[in-house]
Design a protein around this motif. Sequence first.
Motif, PDB file in Angstrom:
ATOM      1  N   ARG A 243       0.877  -1.222   0.042  1.00 11.86           N
ATOM      2  CA  ARG A 243      -0.011  -0.053   0.108  1.00 11.86           C
ATOM      3  C   ARG A 243       0.876   1.289   0.200  1.00 11.86           C
ATOM      4  N   LYS A 244       0.623   2.083  -0.845  1.00 10.98           N
ATOM      5  CA  LYS A 244       1.296   3.306  -1.208  1.00 10.98           C
ATOM      6  C   LYS A 244       2.914   3.080  -1.128  1.00 10.98           C
TER       7      LYS A 244
ATOM      8  N   SER B  95      -2.942 -14.139  17.710  1.00 13.67           N
ATOM      9  CA  SER B  95      -3.053 -12.850  17.252  1.00 13.67           C
ATOM     10  C   SER B  95      -2.180 -12.487  16.190  1.00 13.67           C
ATOM     11  N   VAL B  96      -2.162 -11.335  15.665  1.00 14.87           N
ATOM     12  CA  VAL B  96      -1.631 -10.847  14.312  1.00 14.87           C
ATOM     13  C   VAL B  96      -1.185  -9.626  14.607  1.00 14.87           C
ATOM     14  N   TRP B  97       0.295  -9.811  13.933  1.00 18.95           N
ATOM     15  CA  TRP B  97       1.443  -8.703  14.090  1.00 18.95           C
ATOM     16  C   TRP B  97       1.691  -8.159  13.024  1.00 18.95           C
ATOM     17  N   TYR B  98       2.419  -7.212  12.691  1.00 20.91           N
ATOM     18  CA  TYR B  98       2.997  -6.683  11.244  1.00 20.91           C
ATOM     19  C   TYR B  98       4.204  -6.312  11.420  1.00 20.91           C
ATOM     20  N   ALA B  99       5.105  -6.136  10.242  1.00 23.26           N
ATOM     21  CA  ALA B  99       6.211  -5.419   9.959  1.00 23.26           C
ATOM     22  C   ALA B  99       6.141  -4.825   8.569  1.00 23.26           C
ATOM     23  N   THR B 100       7.184  -3.883   8.377  1.00 19.82           N
ATOM     24  CA  THR B 100       7.151  -3.018   7.452  1.00 19.82           C
ATOM     25  C   THR B 100       8.490  -3.003   6.449  1.00 19.82           C
ATOM     26  N   SER B 101       8.433  -2.803   5.073  1.00 17.83           N
ATOM     27  CA  SER B 101       9.625  -2.809   4.352  1.00 17.83           C
ATOM     28  C   SER B 101       9.527  -2.041   3.007  1.00 17.83           C
ATOM     29  N   THR B 102      10.444  -1.465   2.330  1.00 14.06           N
ATOM     30  CA  THR B 102      10.548  -0.795   1.106  1.00 14.06           C
ATOM     31  C   THR B 102      10.578  -1.870  -0.071  1.00 14.06           C
ATOM     32  N   SER B 103      10.823  -3.398   0.493  1.00 15.80           N
ATOM     33  CA  SER B 103      11.193  -4.371  -0.600  1.00 15.80           C
ATOM     34  C   SER B 103      10.388  -5.614  -0.198  1.00 15.80           C
ATOM     35  N   PRO B 104      10.011  -6.273  -1.260  1.00 13.92           N
ATOM     36  CA  PRO B 104       9.118  -7.483  -0.780  1.00 13.92           C
ATOM     37  C   PRO B 104       9.957  -8.512  -0.302  1.00 13.92           C
ATOM     38  N   LEU B 105      11.343  -8.546  -0.434  1.00  9.27           N
ATOM     39  CA  LEU B 105      12.349  -9.473   0.299  1.00  9.27           C
ATOM     40  C   LEU B 105      12.927  -8.978   1.662  1.00  9.27           C
ATOM     41  N   GLY B 106      12.356  -7.774   1.843  1.00  9.81           N
ATOM     42  CA  GLY B 106      12.788  -7.221   3.234  1.00  9.81           C
ATOM     43  C   GLY B 106      14.047  -6.529   3.463  1.00  9.81           C
ATOM     44  N   PRO B 107      14.648  -6.109   4.321  1.00  8.56           N
ATOM     45  CA  PRO B 107      14.371  -6.419   5.680  1.00  8.56           C
ATOM     46  C   PRO B 107      13.040  -5.871   6.214  1.00  8.56           C
ATOM     47  N   PHE B 108      12.511  -6.629   7.112  1.00 13.98           N
ATOM     48  CA  PHE B 108      11.147  -6.222   7.686  1.00 13.98           C
ATOM     49  C   PHE B 108      11.403  -5.430   9.035  1.00 13.98           C
ATOM     50  N   VAL B 109      10.747  -4.786   9.030  1.00 16.97           N
ATOM     51  CA  VAL B 109      11.018  -3.837  10.672  1.00 16.97           C
ATOM     52  C   VAL B 109       9.469  -3.927  11.468  1.00 16.97           C
ATOM     53  N   LYS B 110       9.566  -4.605  12.564  1.00 13.71           N
ATOM     54  CA  LYS B 110       8.201  -4.809  13.307  1.00 13.71           C
ATOM     55  C   LYS B 110       7.688  -3.495  13.668  1.00 13.71           C
ATOM     56  N   ALA B 111       6.348  -3.305  13.636  1.00 14.80           N
ATOM     57  CA  ALA B 111       5.771  -2.048  13.944  1.00 14.80           C
ATOM     58  C   ALA B 111       5.783  -2.146  15.488  1.00 14.80           C
ATOM     59  N   PRO B 112       5.708  -0.681  15.789  1.00 14.33           N
ATOM     60  CA  PRO B 112       5.594  -0.589  17.489  1.00 14.33           C
ATOM     61  C   PRO B 112       4.134  -0.901  18.065  1.00 14.33           C
ATOM     62  N   GLY B 113       3.899  -1.228  19.346  1.00 16.08           N
ATOM     63  CA  GLY B 113       2.750  -1.282  19.538  1.00 16.08           C
ATOM     64  C   GLY B 113       2.124  -2.742  19.939  1.00 16.08           C
ATOM     65  N   GLY B 114       0.974  -2.962  19.936  1.00 14.56           N
ATOM     66  CA  GLY B 114       0.467  -4.285  19.934  1.00 14.56           C
ATOM     67  C   GLY B 114      -0.022  -4.862  18.861  1.00 14.56           C
TER      68      GLY B 114
ATOM     69  N   LYS C 190      -0.403   7.856   8.787  1.00 11.90           N
ATOM     70  CA  LYS C 190       1.120   7.871   8.528  1.00 11.90           C
ATOM     71  C   LYS C 190       1.363   6.203   8.176  1.00 11.90           C
ATOM     72  N   GLY C 191       0.217   5.645   7.714  1.00 15.66           N
ATOM     73  CA  GLY C 191       0.159   4.281   7.062  1.00 15.66           C
ATOM     74  C   GLY C 191       0.312   3.242   8.027  1.00 15.66           C
ATOM     75  N   ASN C 192       0.168   3.357   9.391  1.00 18.32           N
ATOM     76  CA  ASN C 192       0.231   2.290  10.480  1.00 18.32           C
ATOM     77  C   ASN C 192      -1.263   1.647  10.281  1.00 18.32           C
ATOM     78  N   ILE C 193      -1.239   0.382  10.470  1.00 27.33           N
ATOM     79  CA  ILE C 193      -2.479  -0.426  10.622  1.00 27.33           C
ATOM     80  C   ILE C 193      -2.964  -0.135  11.909  1.00 27.33           C
ATOM     81  N   LEU C 194      -4.371   0.089  11.931  1.00 27.17           N
ATOM     82  CA  LEU C 194      -5.100   0.215  13.127  1.00 27.17           C
ATOM     83  C   LEU C 194      -5.716  -1.101  13.637  1.00 27.17           C
ATOM     84  N   PRO C 195      -5.718  -1.114  15.043  1.00 25.20           N
ATOM     85  CA  PRO C 195      -6.621  -2.260  15.587  1.00 25.20           C
ATOM     86  C   PRO C 195      -7.774  -2.705  14.801  1.00 25.20           C
TER      87      PRO C 195
END
Length: 316
Positions: free
Chosen positions: A204-205, A223-242, A297-302
């Motif tokens: 997304r964006k 439960s489900v958590w997530y991380a983001t990257s600028t590449s489909p191969l990563g590296p992925f950085v885990k999003a803060p919060g729950g 800011k592009g964060n996924i909301l609960p």
Amino acid sequence: MKKLTSLLALLASCTLSGFAQTDTTKAPAPVLPGVYADPNIAVFGNRFYIYPTTDGTEGWQSTYFTCWSSADLVQWKDEGKILDLPRDLTWAAARAWAPTIGTKNGKYYYYYAADTNIGVAVADKPTGPFKDPLGKPLIKRGMFKGQMIDPAVFTDDDGSSYLYWGNGSCHVVKLNEDMISYDSTKIVSFKPQDYNEGPFVIKRKGIYYLMWSEFDTRDPRYSVWYATSTSPLGPFVKAPGGPILKGRGVVKGAGHHSVVQVPGKDEWYIAYHRFKIPDGNGYNRETCISSLHFDDKGNILPVDVFEEIKPVEIKE
């Protein structure tokens, strides 16, 4: 006085979001009748599709897969069995788990776990019938530590497709143009913090979101958590919060999800399973859908697991 004002503002915010007024003893009905888990939701043409695990057996001993379709995300049609392991495979007969699907060159490619290997099947329609083009697993049990399960396919804007999978660690590889082969020397393996299983990727964006499930599917805390990257191969950085998806109240074990975007809109929905209500557990789970939202800011909301979704129209 400032603390009181802040508390009142927080309570007002919760009330506006609907969480404070939710009756957590009454959850929306599942979207599929009966017990189904690990739903992969997709959209092809003007219809939505769900490809789930057939649930309800101790030790997850299902032997076949089904497909469900819908014009609005609310009313679902049973399209029947699309792959039967004892009938359609020569290399596995049980433990049919957690499928995913992609399309390219007018064909549909269905990836699935069978006896803790990952296979691929091909069809001319999203409802099958699907046929095994290899006569063997695409990814064999024992290739890496952990289980070779929970595939998820993601196709980027340039048409390149990537396969993600793994319990214990996450693995990703770019698929060849035929969608049924890959260069094994290009497999990337990594483990996001607290990763367990069920990877799924969206874009997304310009941002790649890798989501996964933590804990065990038999654990009410699943439960489900997530991380983001600028590449489909990563590296992925885990999003803060729950977690972005978790159980609450009568809803237990909400996890192993997938996400779909309504064509032409920045409108997203998340499909997932929860313990069957009532009397469910890690072997008796049911499929649900909720809306998925992002902040500015592009964060996924609960996700609100008590939300009852309204019909969604696809405009071609």
